[in-house]
Design a protein around this motif. Structure first.
Motif, PDB file in Angstrom:
ATOM      1  N   TRP A   1       9.064  -9.995 -12.782  1.00  0.00           N
ATOM      2  CA  TRP A   1       7.990 -10.689 -12.068  1.00  0.00           C
ATOM      3  C   TRP A   1       6.898 -11.073 -13.061  1.00  0.00           C
ATOM      4  O   TRP A   1       6.580 -10.322 -13.996  1.00  0.00           O
ATOM      5  N   THR A   2       6.311 -12.234 -12.875  1.00  0.00           N
ATOM      6  CA  THR A   2       5.221 -12.708 -13.725  1.00  0.00           C
ATOM      7  C   THR A   2       4.021 -13.052 -12.854  1.00  0.00           C
ATOM      8  O   THR A   2       4.156 -13.742 -11.841  1.00  0.00           O
ATOM      9  N   GLY A   3       2.858 -12.571 -13.249  1.00  0.00           N
ATOM     10  CA  GLY A   3       1.656 -12.880 -12.491  1.00  0.00           C
ATOM     11  C   GLY A   3       0.534 -11.931 -12.858  1.00  0.00           C
ATOM     12  O   GLY A   3       0.658 -11.095 -13.757  1.00  0.00           O
ATOM     13  N   ASP A   4      -0.585 -12.057 -12.149  1.00  0.00           N
ATOM     14  CA  ASP A   4      -1.729 -11.177 -12.369  1.00  0.00           C
ATOM     15  C   ASP A   4      -1.681 -10.088 -11.299  1.00  0.00           C
ATOM     16  O   ASP A   4      -1.799 -10.364 -10.109  1.00  0.00           O
ATOM     17  N   LEU A   5      -1.506  -8.846 -11.720  1.00  0.00           N
ATOM     18  CA  LEU A   5      -1.384  -7.729 -10.795  1.00  0.00           C
ATOM     19  C   LEU A   5      -2.752  -7.141 -10.496  1.00  0.00           C
ATOM     20  O   LEU A   5      -3.530  -6.849 -11.405  1.00  0.00           O
ATOM     21  N   GLY A   6      -3.048  -6.972  -9.231  1.00  0.00           N
ATOM     22  CA  GLY A   6      -4.280  -6.291  -8.820  1.00  0.00           C
ATOM     23  C   GLY A   6      -3.938  -4.914  -8.295  1.00  0.00           C
ATOM     24  O   GLY A   6      -3.025  -4.764  -7.485  1.00  0.00           O
ATOM     25  N   ILE A   7      -4.631  -3.884  -8.771  1.00  0.00           N
ATOM     26  CA  ILE A   7      -4.412  -2.523  -8.296  1.00  0.00           C
ATOM     27  C   ILE A   7      -5.706  -2.014  -7.671  1.00  0.00           C
ATOM     28  O   ILE A   7      -6.763  -2.026  -8.302  1.00  0.00           O
ATOM     29  N   PHE A   8      -5.611  -1.561  -6.431  1.00  0.00           N
ATOM     30  CA  PHE A   8      -6.766  -1.093  -5.672  1.00  0.00           C
ATOM     31  C   PHE A   8      -6.691   0.425  -5.525  1.00  0.00           C
ATOM     32  O   PHE A   8      -5.612   1.003  -5.416  1.00  0.00           O
ATOM     33  N   LEU A   9      -7.847   1.081  -5.477  1.00  0.00           N
ATOM     34  CA  LEU A   9      -7.898   2.525  -5.333  1.00  0.00           C
ATOM     35  C   LEU A   9      -9.165   2.940  -4.592  1.00  0.00           C
ATOM     36  O   LEU A   9     -10.152   2.194  -4.562  1.00  0.00           O
TER      37      LEU A   9
ATOM     38  N   VAL B   1       0.854  -1.196   0.000  1.00  0.00           N
ATOM     39  CA  VAL B   1       0.000   0.000   0.000  1.00  0.00           C
ATOM     40  C   VAL B   1       0.884   1.237   0.000  1.00  0.00           C
ATOM     41  O   VAL B   1       1.833   1.333   0.787  1.00  0.00           O
ATOM     42  N   THR B   2       0.577   2.184  -0.863  1.00  0.00           N
ATOM     43  CA  THR B   2       1.352   3.420  -0.973  1.00  0.00           C
ATOM     44  C   THR B   2       0.835   4.474   0.009  1.00  0.00           C
ATOM     45  O   THR B   2      -0.260   4.341   0.564  1.00  0.00           O
ATOM     46  N   PRO B   3       1.585   5.552   0.198  1.00  0.00           N
ATOM     47  CA  PRO B   3       1.040   6.717   0.903  1.00  0.00           C
ATOM     48  C   PRO B   3      -0.071   7.356   0.072  1.00  0.00           C
ATOM     49  O   PRO B   3      -0.294   6.982  -1.084  1.00  0.00           O
ATOM     50  N   LEU B   4      -0.745   8.336   0.644  1.00  0.00           N
ATOM     51  CA  LEU B   4      -1.790   9.055  -0.078  1.00  0.00           C
ATOM     52  C   LEU B   4      -1.164   9.863  -1.210  1.00  0.00           C
ATOM     53  O   LEU B   4      -0.212  10.614  -1.007  1.00  0.00           O
ATOM     54  N   LEU B   5      -1.710   9.700  -2.411  1.00  0.00           N
ATOM     55  CA  LEU B   5      -1.222  10.418  -3.590  1.00  0.00           C
ATOM     56  C   LEU B   5      -2.269  11.435  -4.026  1.00  0.00           C
ATOM     57  O   LEU B   5      -3.443  11.109  -4.168  1.00  0.00           O
ATOM     58  N   GLN B   6      -1.813  12.677  -4.262  1.00  0.00           N
ATOM     59  CA  GLN B   6      -2.721  13.721  -4.710  1.00  0.00           C
ATOM     60  C   GLN B   6      -2.912  13.647  -6.232  1.00  0.00           C
ATOM     61  O   GLN B   6      -2.225  12.899  -6.923  1.00  0.00           O
TER      62      GLN B   6
ATOM     63  N   LEU C   1      -2.913   3.743  -3.174  1.00  0.00           N
ATOM     64  CA  LEU C   1      -2.901   2.630  -4.115  1.00  0.00           C
ATOM     65  C   LEU C   1      -2.562   1.348  -3.370  1.00  0.00           C
ATOM     66  O   LEU C   1      -1.655   1.334  -2.537  1.00  0.00           O
ATOM     67  N   GLY C   2      -3.283   0.307  -3.689  1.00  0.00           N
ATOM     68  CA  GLY C   2      -2.965  -1.010  -3.156  1.00  0.00           C
ATOM     69  C   GLY C   2      -2.577  -1.935  -4.294  1.00  0.00           C
ATOM     70  O   GLY C   2      -3.200  -1.907  -5.368  1.00  0.00           O
ATOM     71  N   PHE C   3      -1.539  -2.729  -4.099  1.00  0.00           N
ATOM     72  CA  PHE C   3      -1.085  -3.683  -5.117  1.00  0.00           C
ATOM     73  C   PHE C   3      -1.120  -5.084  -4.514  1.00  0.00           C
ATOM     74  O   PHE C   3      -0.697  -5.288  -3.370  1.00  0.00           O
ATOM     75  N   THR C   4      -1.599  -6.042  -5.290  1.00  0.00           N
ATOM     76  CA  THR C   4      -1.607  -7.432  -4.843  1.00  0.00           C
ATOM     77  C   THR C   4      -1.107  -8.332  -5.961  1.00  0.00           C
ATOM     78  O   THR C   4      -1.301  -8.053  -7.146  1.00  0.00           O
ATOM     79  N   GLY C   5      -0.465  -9.410  -5.579  1.00  0.00           N
ATOM     80  CA  GLY C   5       0.048 -10.395  -6.524  1.00  0.00           C
ATOM     81  C   GLY C   5       0.952 -11.359  -5.778  1.00  0.00           C
ATOM     82  O   GLY C   5       1.595 -10.980  -4.790  1.00  0.00           O
TER      83      GLY C   5
ATOM     84  N   GLY D   1      -4.805  -3.956   5.706  1.00  0.00           N
ATOM     85  CA  GLY D   1      -5.586  -3.185   6.662  1.00  0.00           C
ATOM     86  C   GLY D   1      -6.230  -1.930   6.108  1.00  0.00           C
ATOM     87  O   GLY D   1      -6.941  -1.230   6.829  1.00  0.00           O
ATOM     88  N   THR D   2      -6.007  -1.611   4.839  1.00  0.00           N
ATOM     89  CA  THR D   2      -6.609  -0.430   4.213  1.00  0.00           C
ATOM     90  C   THR D   2      -7.780  -0.865   3.339  1.00  0.00           C
ATOM     91  O   THR D   2      -7.650  -1.790   2.538  1.00  0.00           O
ATOM     92  N   THR D   3      -8.914  -0.206   3.515  1.00  0.00           N
ATOM     93  CA  THR D   3     -10.111  -0.556   2.755  1.00  0.00           C
ATOM     94  C   THR D   3     -10.162   0.243   1.453  1.00  0.00           C
ATOM     95  O   THR D   3     -10.007   1.468   1.461  1.00  0.00           O
ATOM     96  N   PHE D   4     -10.381  -0.441   0.340  1.00  0.00           N
ATOM     97  CA  PHE D   4     -10.471   0.185  -0.970  1.00  0.00           C
ATOM     98  C   PHE D   4     -11.850  -0.086  -1.567  1.00  0.00           C
ATOM     99  O   PHE D   4     -12.419  -1.166  -1.389  1.00  0.00           O
ATOM    100  N   GLY D   5     -12.364   0.914  -2.303  1.00  0.00           N
ATOM    101  CA  GLY D   5     -13.681   0.770  -2.913  1.00  0.00           C
ATOM    102  C   GLY D   5     -13.657   0.177  -4.301  1.00  0.00           C
ATOM    103  O   GLY D   5     -14.669  -0.314  -4.793  1.00  0.00           O
ATOM    104  N   TYR D   6     -12.493   0.232  -4.973  1.00  0.00           N
ATOM    105  CA  TYR D   6     -12.399  -0.248  -6.349  1.00  0.00           C
ATOM    106  C   TYR D   6     -11.100  -1.036  -6.534  1.00  0.00           C
ATOM    107  O   TYR D   6     -10.120  -0.832  -5.814  1.00  0.00           O
ATOM    108  N   ARG D   7     -11.110  -1.902  -7.539  1.00  0.00           N
ATOM    109  CA  ARG D   7      -9.898  -2.626  -7.912  1.00  0.00           C
ATOM    110  C   ARG D   7      -9.999  -3.060  -9.371  1.00  0.00           C
ATOM    111  O   ARG D   7     -11.105  -3.131  -9.928  1.00  0.00           O
ATOM    112  N   THR D   8      -8.863  -3.330  -9.962  1.00  0.00           N
ATOM    113  CA  THR D   8      -8.888  -3.875 -11.310  1.00  0.00           C
ATOM    114  C   THR D   8      -9.446  -5.291 -11.250  1.00  0.00           C
ATOM    115  O   THR D   8      -9.177  -6.032 -10.308  1.00  0.00           O
TER     116      THR D   8
END
Length: 256
Positions: free
Chosen positions: A120-128, A96-101, A210-214, A179-186
């Motif tokens: 890296w190879t895989g399916d990247l999930g990006i949360f916002l 999880v990144t810091p808050l980005l303006q 931004l949240g990243f998962t993989g 621990g950070t709640t996101f409303g949207y994701r890829t």
């Protein structure tokens, strides 16, 4: 005779009460003095522990890897303050990144730093998620591949429009990331990654984290933990995240 005996008894009782009061006052003063001395000592030791933890942290930042023991620092050798600082590469399955303006960006590594190899190879999930929880966030993704070519995609969960030349990434319901709640994701499966060095994520609409998962993603920086402890058990612990170099947004955003 009885009156005299009663008077003597009263005087003795008063004397005992006065002595008891005096003893109580003396004991209270002694207790307060001892307590204040102990508190002062603890505060001094706490400050010493903090200074030692900060010194080890600075040494670990310069060393960039491994462990720094306090007793190896000249200023704290023989000081009876124990502790160390540890540098750990931060990778894993979530980040999880810091808050980005708006118009700020974050460089996410899909390869090893500093060589930008071993992709890296895989399916990247990006949360916002909009910080206001009202405005809809949107992202521009710039992928840099192994041949240094660029590909752009748009994450736009709330509007049907697509920027020319970019592929829109559909979205699915969000969830928690570290621990950070996101409303949207890829949507799952929409960002398969292979032979990519970096993805540069720029915030288009409103401030968001931004949240990243993989599975087994590349390290994004170093976590430096420093702890120091005095003989009186005063302990201070500092934790710092140091990200890998971020590409300035000025390279991609034109100001008029």
């Amino acid at each position: 005779m009885k009156d005299r005996q009663n008077q003597k008894g009263q005087v003795l009782l008063i004397t005992i009460m006065l002595l008891a009061a005096a003893v109580t006052v003396v004991m209270t003063i002694a207790f307060n003095s001892t307590t204040e001395t102990q508190i002062t000592k603890l505060e001094e030791d706490s400050q010493k522990a903090m200074a030692a933890a900060e010194a080890a942290l600075e040494a670990a930042i310069q060393q960039k890897s491994g462990t720094v023991a306090l007793n190896t620092l000249p200023a704290f050798a023989g000081s009876n303050i124990t502790g160390q600082a540890n540098v750990v590469e931060m990778g894993g399955n979530e980040f999880v990144t810091p808050l980005l303006q708006r118009d700020e960006q974050y460089t996410f590594y899909l390869s090893d730093y500093t060589t930008l190899s071993n992709y890296w190879t895989g399916d990247l999930g990006i949360f916002l998620q909009s910080e206001t929880l009202i405005d809809c966030p949107a992202l521009e993704l710039t992928f840099i591949d192994s041949a240094n070519g660029g590909t752009k995609k748009i994450v736009d969960p709330c509007a049907p429009s697509v920027i020319t030349g970019a592929g829109k990434v559909t979205t699915a319901p969000g969830s928690d990331v570290k621990g950070t709640t996101f409303g949207y994701r890829t949507a799952v499966g929409t960002l398969p990654i292979a032979n990519m060095k970096l993805v540069i994520v720029r915030v288009l609409n409103t401030a968001t984290r931004l949240g990243f998962t993989g599975n087994g993603m590349k390290a994004q920086g170093r976590v430096i933990t420093s702890e120091a402890k005095t003989q009186t058990s005063a302990t201070k612990k500092i934790e710092l995240f140091q990200s890998y170099p971020q590409i300035p947004s000025d390279f991609f955003v034109t100001s008029f």
